[in-house]
Design a protein around this motif. Structure first.
Motif, short mmCIF file in Angstrom:
data_model
loop_
_atom_site.label_atom_id
_atom_site.label_comp_id
_atom_site.label_asym_id
_atom_site.label_seq_id
_atom_site.Cartn_x
_atom_site.Cartn_y
_atom_site.Cartn_z
N GLU A 1 -6.70 0.71 -6.24
CA GLU A 1 -7.53 0.21 -5.14
C GLU A 1 -7.41 1.22 -3.99
O GLU A 1 -6.33 1.39 -3.42
N ILE A 2 -8.50 1.90 -3.65
CA ILE A 2 -8.49 2.93 -2.61
C ILE A 2 -8.86 2.30 -1.28
O ILE A 2 -9.94 1.72 -1.12
N ASP B 1 -2.01 -1.23 -6.24
CA ASP B 1 -2.19 -1.51 -7.67
C ASP B 1 -3.05 -2.76 -7.82
O ASP B 1 -2.69 -3.84 -7.34
N HIS B 2 -4.18 -2.62 -8.50
CA HIS B 2 -5.07 -3.77 -8.69
C HIS B 2 -4.41 -4.87 -9.51
O HIS B 2 -4.80 -6.04 -9.43
N ALA B 3 -3.38 -4.50 -10.29
CA ALA B 3 -2.67 -5.49 -11.11
C ALA B 3 -1.63 -6.26 -10.32
O ALA B 3 -0.93 -7.11 -10.87
N ARG B 4 -1.49 -5.94 -9.04
CA ARG B 4 -0.57 -6.66 -8.14
C ARG B 4 0.89 -6.55 -8.59
O ARG B 4 1.67 -7.50 -8.49
N SER B 5 1.28 -5.37 -9.06
CA SER B 5 2.66 -5.18 -9.52
C SER B 5 3.62 -4.95 -8.37
O SER B 5 4.85 -4.95 -8.58
N VAL C 1 0.85 -1.18 0.00
CA VAL C 1 0.00 0.00 0.00
C VAL C 1 0.89 1.24 0.00
O VAL C 1 1.84 1.32 0.78
N VAL C 2 0.61 2.18 -0.87
CA VAL C 2 1.38 3.42 -0.95
C VAL C 2 0.41 4.60 -0.80
O VAL C 2 -0.81 4.43 -0.80
N ASP C 3 0.97 5.80 -0.67
CA ASP C 3 0.13 6.96 -0.49
C ASP C 3 0.40 8.00 -1.57
O ASP C 3 1.50 8.11 -2.10
#
Length: 838
Positions: free
Chosen positions: A495-496, A584-588, A430-432
């Motif tokens: 993804e929020i 990232d919804h792409a799971r990168s 998770v990043v901001d």
């Protein structure tokens, strides 16, 4: 990455001499400053106090221990950059040591305005006696010491003072015998005048140790052995939850901040890094507050006594007064999501205001309102028709009273927790991302603005139906407007998970909406205290929306962000920062258990594998002007090459070798890319690609492209301790030693310059930089670790099994990295590696 904590915490302002308006700028973001500066006189040197080349530009602050500045000559200048401080020249060593400012015999006030430059004169370089005997010459120092300090509150006693040694001007000595004797003495001691004058500092030292350093009672070679004040932490405690997962807890206390009634502190400070330094972990819940009293009887300081304007950093998720004793904005995310350690250090910035004895000036004091020449707080705000853009903010934040006692020691008490990355399932990082609402008032605005009373609000900022409300609004694609200080994540689908905000007194609420549908993504509301004894009328909380499961939004979704401030009375220097936590919804960005180590175990391959490097014949030179997408355009509205090439610090326009030379004032270290940038970085098409038929120019551009590609690959491949990263760095290590015969000459040159720019050929020393690249994450973390990797680089075949074993065990939560703070911080003078600007 963003510029980092220091960028946020050292905002200062300069006065535009043409318009007499105050122009906002940011230390390290040098772009606006370029517009109002002139090139320094050749031959003289400008020494910026606190601009330590091995660390960063701390500027002129309280709390740091400034080492004596040596090798200064007549004509050199000493520059002080500060906010909320002043500069005094002390008349004697005794006044300097005792911090005496009581009379003209003790000190002379030089300036309250920043930046201030002091030019060293022949008088400063004149010895106290102009005619000495031979015996006296032998015992005479070859320099004259001058002393400078800040008189605000207890800042001088809090180490905000510096000694400067000016080399004696022999031409000013009337006795030729004396002058000849001193010259002979200097020639026999060449080390006394070698090197450029620089301003170094140490953080975390007690006053007595700092005084010894400033008086040369400590050998310079022993500085690395000096242990800073320990910010104490309890040993970590492990608890096992109902789900069987282990969580580690730790409680810490910062070093003290000493404040007088009405006193102000705005400085960077080292706090105890409570997390493991050997590997990444998943952040849990954190909570903090400021306390006062004896160490065995600490109790919370109420917000109406100690106002937290803001704190910045990542050890805890501090925002400001609204975050005191609250953990909802710094809580863990539902498994398997999580924020990770490893990319932040132990540096935090604290802006604290002691409100004791401020009386009717309490609000102007805590809002850092500017004052007139008589020291009276201004009673009007920016945008009110008076010709000033702002009349309050960090650049006006100085002590609100002249009282020097009683002082109080305040400390931040903080509790943190963490878990290990699971062996069964990877963690989704998770990043901001943050939006700065100040930019709703102009592209070059940053951080702060004024809220004039409603009758003085511009029509476009007035609420259409509710009187006394200032409305600010920004619109744009999600990934573009939540990009404060150039921090951009180019994910296709976001993804929020959470929204948080930072506002000041007067803040009411804020919305983050989808512009097309008016769907509310986040609604943040403020709460004000009602207890007269501690928090009445103070902002005490901002709501924190959380989403489980997370909300999905495409990165190009057009957003509308709105913020309301109360304009029934003047508010100055307010802030409006809204942050979303997303993945990232792409799971990168997932990380596995065996990828958490912060070091890579290198091995030496049998031979250099050239296939790891780009094929010269397949590289096409990109020839575009990047000025419009560069940070300089966002911050300073310099968005065309015509504007850029006319800046005073661009040396020769588009001529060969032309460069942007950043003033020393901004302290960009070489570790962050240096202080000199080729113009091609900004205007490649206009300048660097005009004549690609020229082989020399083509090779130069190609070399830069190779290095750029390597840097990009390194950042992509070595974000975590993957096997791919190990192979890449191990091959680079091998090629640094033995690749001269198998690599294209231009590739080889690029590798050499990337590893060791001072070397013109492959060498054993070229491998040293590779070893540094094997330390992942924030480089400052590695100065806290007692483990030095890769002391013996073995052949790859002999280390494969060992690597696999170490990788699987790298996340073990032993207490090895936890209880040795005093010894680990002995290298406090090591470099703080600053992140790059772009």
């Amino acid at each position: 990455p963003g510029v980092g904590t220091l960028l946020l915490g050292t905002v200062y302002f300069i006065k535009d001499m043409q318009s007499c308006n105050y122009v906002s700028t940011v230390s390290k973001a040098f772009f606006l400053f370029l517009l109002t500066q002139t090139v320094p006189v050749t031959g003289s040197r400008n020494i910026v106090v606190g601009n330590d080349p091995s660390q960063f530009n701390l500027e002129w602050v309280d709390g740091a221990c400034y080492l004596p500045i040596k090798n200064v000559h007549v004509g050199d200048t000493l520059e002080f950059i500060f906010a909320g401080h002043n500069v005094h020249k002390m008349k004697s060593k005794e006044a300097f040591d005792a911090c005496r400012f009581g009379s003209d015999e003790d000190s002379e006030l030089l300036s309250f305005e920043s930046p201030y430059k002091y030019t060293f004169t022949e008088e400063d370089a004149r010895p106290t006696s102009l005619s000495l005997s031979n015996d006296e010459v032998a015992n005479t120092t070859l320099y004259r010491s001058l002393y400078f300090a800040c008189s605000i509150s207890g800042h001088c006693s809090g180490k905000q003072r510096v000694r400067v040694d000016v080399d004696i001007d022999f031409d000013g000595i009337t006795s030729s015998t004396t002058a000849a004797g001193l010259r002979s003495q200097r020639e026999s001691s060449p080390d006394l005048s070698e090197g450029e004058p620089v301003s170094k500092f140490l953080l975390g030292l007690d006053d007595d140790t700092c005084a010894r350093i400033q008086n040369d009672d400590v050998d310079q070679s022993m500085l690395e052995d000096i242990e800073p004040i320990e910010s104490p932490c309890d040993d970590p405690v492990k608890e096992v939850g109902d789900d069987g997962r282990e969580t580690w807890f730790r409680s810490c206390l910062s070093s003290p901040f000493t404040l007088t009634p009405g006193g102000v502190v705005n400085r960077a400070s080292v706090v105890h890094y409570p997390f493991p330094t050997s590997h990444r972990v998943v952040l849990g819940r954190s909570i903090w507050e400021f306390v006062q009293g004896d160490l065995d009887n600490l109790h919370p300081a109420p917000v109406n006594q100690l106002y937290i304007h803001h704190i910045l950093g990542n050890v805890v998720q501090g925002n400001g007064a609204e975050s005191i004793n609250r953990s909802d904005e710094d809580a863990p995310f539902p498994f398997p999501y999580g924020q990770l350690t490893g990319d932040f250090d132990d540096m935090m910035t604290f802006h604290l205001i002691d409100l004791r004895e401020t009386g009717d000036n309490l609000l102007p004091c805590l809002e850092c309102r500017c004052r007139d020449k008589q020291g009276v707080f201004l009673d009007f705000g920016g945008s009110g028709g008076d010709g000033r853009e702002d009349t309050g903010g960090i650049y006006c934040c100085s002590n609100c009273t002249s009282l020097m006692s009683p002082t109080i020691d305040y400390r931040m008490r903080y509790n943190v927790s963490w878990t290990e990355v699971s062996e069964d399932e990877p963690t989704i990082r998770v990043v901001d991302m943050t939006i700065d609402m100040a930019k709703a008032l102009g592209k070059s605005k940053l951080l702060e603005w004024d809220v004039p009373s409603y009758e003085n609000l511009p029509e476009g900022q007035r609420h259409p139906t509710i009187p006394n409300i200032q409305v600010l609004e920004r619109t744009g694609p999600l990934r573009d407007i939540f990009n404060w200080i150039g921090k951009v994540y180019d994910y296709e689908m976001f993804e929020i998970h959470r929204c948080i905000g930072h506002m000041h007194i007067g803040g009411i609420e804020a919305w983050i909406r989808v512009a097309e549908t008016d769907e509310i993504v986040c609604h943040l509301q403020t709460t004000y205290g009602d207890d007269p004894s501690k928090d009445k009328n103070f902002l005490t909380s901002i709501s924190v929306p959380n989403f489980d499961p997370p909300k999905l939004l495409p990165g190009d979704t057009e957003m509308r962000v709105t913020m309301h401030y109360n304009a029934s009375e003047l508010h100055t220097g307010v802030m409006g920062l809204l942050t979303i936590f997303m993945s990232d919804h792409a799971r990168s960005t997932v990380i596995h258990h065996n990828e958490t180590s912060l070091t890579i175990d290198l091995c030496e391959a049998p031979e250099c594998d050239s296939s790891f490097f780009p094929d010269i014949n397949e590289i096409s030179i990109r020839c575009e002007d990047d000025i419009a997408s560069n940070l300089i355009c966002d911050l300073a509205e310099i968005c065309t090459c015509e504007q850029f090439l006319n800046l005073p610090f661009v040396t020769d326009g588009c001529d060969e070798g032309s460069q942007l030379v950043i003033p020393a004032s901004f302290g960009i270290p070489e570790s962050a890319g240096g202080s000199v940038y080729p113009v091609e970085v900004f205007c490649a098409k206009t300048c660097g690609c005009k004549d690609l038929e020229d082989e020399e120019k083509r090779s130069k551009i190609l070399l830069q492209e190779i290095k750029s590609r390597f840097q990009q690959n390194y950042m992509r491949i070595c974000r975590y301790a993957t096997e791919e990263c190990r192979k890449m760095l191990s091959n680079l290590y091998t090629c640094s030693k033995y690749g001269a015969d198998v690599l294209d000459p231009l590739i080889r040159k690029a590798i050499v310059e990337l590893q060791d720019p001072t070397k013109g050929e492959m060498s054993e020393e070229g491998t040293l930089k590779v070893l540094e690249r094997a330390k992942l994450g924030d480089k400052a973390i590695h100065r806290l670790s007692s483990f030095e990797p890769n002391q013996d680089v073995l052949p790859c075949a002999a280390t494969d099994e060992e690597f696999n074993t170490n990788a699987s065990n790298s996340s073990s939560s032993s207490t090895c990295g936890y209880g040795v703070f005093a010894s680990l911080l002995a290298c406090i003078a090591c470099a703080f590696v600053f992140r790059s600007l772009k």
